[in-house]
Design a protein around this motif. Structure first.
Motif, PDB file in Angstrom:
ATOM      1  N   ASP A 242       3.359 -10.247   9.034  1.00 29.11           N
ATOM      2  CA  ASP A 242       4.129  -9.007   8.974  1.00 29.11           C
ATOM      3  C   ASP A 242       4.103  -8.486   7.544  1.00 29.11           C
ATOM      4  O   ASP A 242       4.060  -9.259   6.579  1.00 29.11           O
ATOM      5  CB  ASP A 242       5.584  -9.228   9.397  1.00 29.11           C
ATOM      6  CG  ASP A 242       5.741  -9.454  10.894  1.00 29.11           C
ATOM      7  OD1 ASP A 242       4.770  -9.251  11.647  1.00 29.11           O
ATOM      8  OD2 ASP A 242       6.856  -9.816  11.314  1.00 29.11           O
ATOM      9  N   ALA A 243       4.136  -7.160   7.399  1.00 30.49           N
ATOM     10  CA  ALA A 243       4.091  -6.536   6.080  1.00 30.49           C
ATOM     11  C   ALA A 243       5.202  -5.502   5.950  1.00 30.49           C
ATOM     12  O   ALA A 243       5.414  -4.690   6.854  1.00 30.49           O
ATOM     13  CB  ALA A 243       2.731  -5.874   5.854  1.00 30.49           C
ATOM     14  N   LEU A 244       5.897  -5.542   4.828  1.00 32.10           N
ATOM     15  CA  LEU A 244       6.953  -4.578   4.506  1.00 32.10           C
ATOM     16  C   LEU A 244       6.377  -3.485   3.626  1.00 32.10           C
ATOM     17  O   LEU A 244       5.654  -3.769   2.668  1.00 32.10           O
ATOM     18  CB  LEU A 244       8.065  -5.248   3.686  1.00 32.10           C
ATOM     19  CG  LEU A 244       8.984  -6.228   4.363  1.00 32.10           C
ATOM     20  CD1 LEU A 244       9.838  -6.933   3.310  1.00 32.10           C
ATOM     21  CD2 LEU A 244       9.872  -5.512   5.353  1.00 32.10           C
ATOM     22  N   VAL A 245       6.726  -2.239   3.928  1.00 32.72           N
ATOM     23  CA  VAL A 245       6.277  -1.131   3.095  1.00 32.72           C
ATOM     24  C   VAL A 245       7.384  -0.091   2.991  1.00 32.72           C
ATOM     25  O   VAL A 245       8.038   0.239   3.974  1.00 32.72           O
ATOM     26  CB  VAL A 245       4.969  -0.506   3.636  1.00 32.72           C
ATOM     27  CG1 VAL A 245       5.167   0.121   5.004  1.00 32.72           C
ATOM     28  CG2 VAL A 245       4.407   0.501   2.656  1.00 32.72           C
ATOM     29  N   ASN A 246       7.605   0.388   1.788  1.00 32.37           N
ATOM     30  CA  ASN A 246       8.528   1.491   1.542  1.00 32.37           C
ATOM     31  C   ASN A 246       7.774   2.755   1.941  1.00 32.37           C
ATOM     32  O   ASN A 246       6.811   3.136   1.292  1.00 32.37           O
ATOM     33  CB  ASN A 246       8.905   1.503   0.055  1.00 32.37           C
ATOM     34  CG  ASN A 246       9.892   2.588  -0.301  1.00 32.37           C
ATOM     35  OD1 ASN A 246      10.030   3.585   0.386  1.00 32.37           O
ATOM     36  ND2 ASN A 246      10.564   2.389  -1.422  1.00 32.37           N
TER      37      ASN A 246
END
Length: 184
Positions: A91-95
């Motif tokens: 999983d990847a978090l991005v603003n």
């Protein structure tokens, strides 16, 4: 199995970068996407790659971005390398800009939106404390804070008015309910 892109959105001053850093600290298997932005890295804030407008345009034209947009006089890009992270199952978090959510939903299967909220007075205090905007700029940002999100997306809404650890626990329970259920 593909990983999920988790788009963290919310108004200026809600604490997106702080929450994202806390989530990665509590769950190191999350990948934190570093945006490419047309501002000097020395200005600080979130971890990002600073480039000038010519370099940004060169990268954009070469297909280096999965998504890109302009806001507040700056250009922002999400590196296309995020595809390899997601393909690996991470999983990847991005603003992400709220204005890019529908495009992100079309591009990334299983997109999840983590919408951070806070009371108007909380946002005003945080924006004032960081000292980057004039009173007029703060008022404009506060007026935009109420903008609705597009319908049809998977949206998890978390309030970030109180202790950061409470926000992180709530966000992780919403993102990973199976882990929260095992912990109880």
């Amino acid at each position: 199995m593909s990983g999920r892109l988790i788009a963290v959105v919310g108004p200026s001053g809600v604490g997106k970068d702080t929450v994202m850093a806390g989530l990665v600290r509590r769950r190191p298997d999350l990948h934190l996407v570093r945006r490419v932005i047309t501002r000097p890295e020395a200005l600080g804030g979130e971890p990002f790659v600073g480039v000038d407008t010519a370099e940004f345009a060169r990268r954009r034209d070469a297909g280096a971005f999965a998504l890109h947009w302009e806001a507040h006089g700056l250009a922002y890009g999400i590196p296309a390398a995020v595809d390899a992270v997601l393909t690996s199952g991470q999983d990847a978090l991005v603003n992400l800009s709220r204005g890019k959510l529908l495009e992100a939903d079309r591009r990334f299967q299983g997109l999840v939106v983590l919408s951070l909220t806070a009371k108007r007075e909380t946002l005003a205090a945080r924006l004032s404390a960081r000292g980057r905007e004039s009173d007029e700029d703060i008022a404009r940002r506060l007026d935009r804070a109420e903008a609705p999100l597009p319908e049809g997306l998977t949206i998890l809404s978390i309030a970030n008015d109180d202790a950061l650890e409470d926000t992180l626990s709530a966000a992780l329970a919403a993102l990973y309910p199976e882990s929260a259920a095992r912990a109880t």
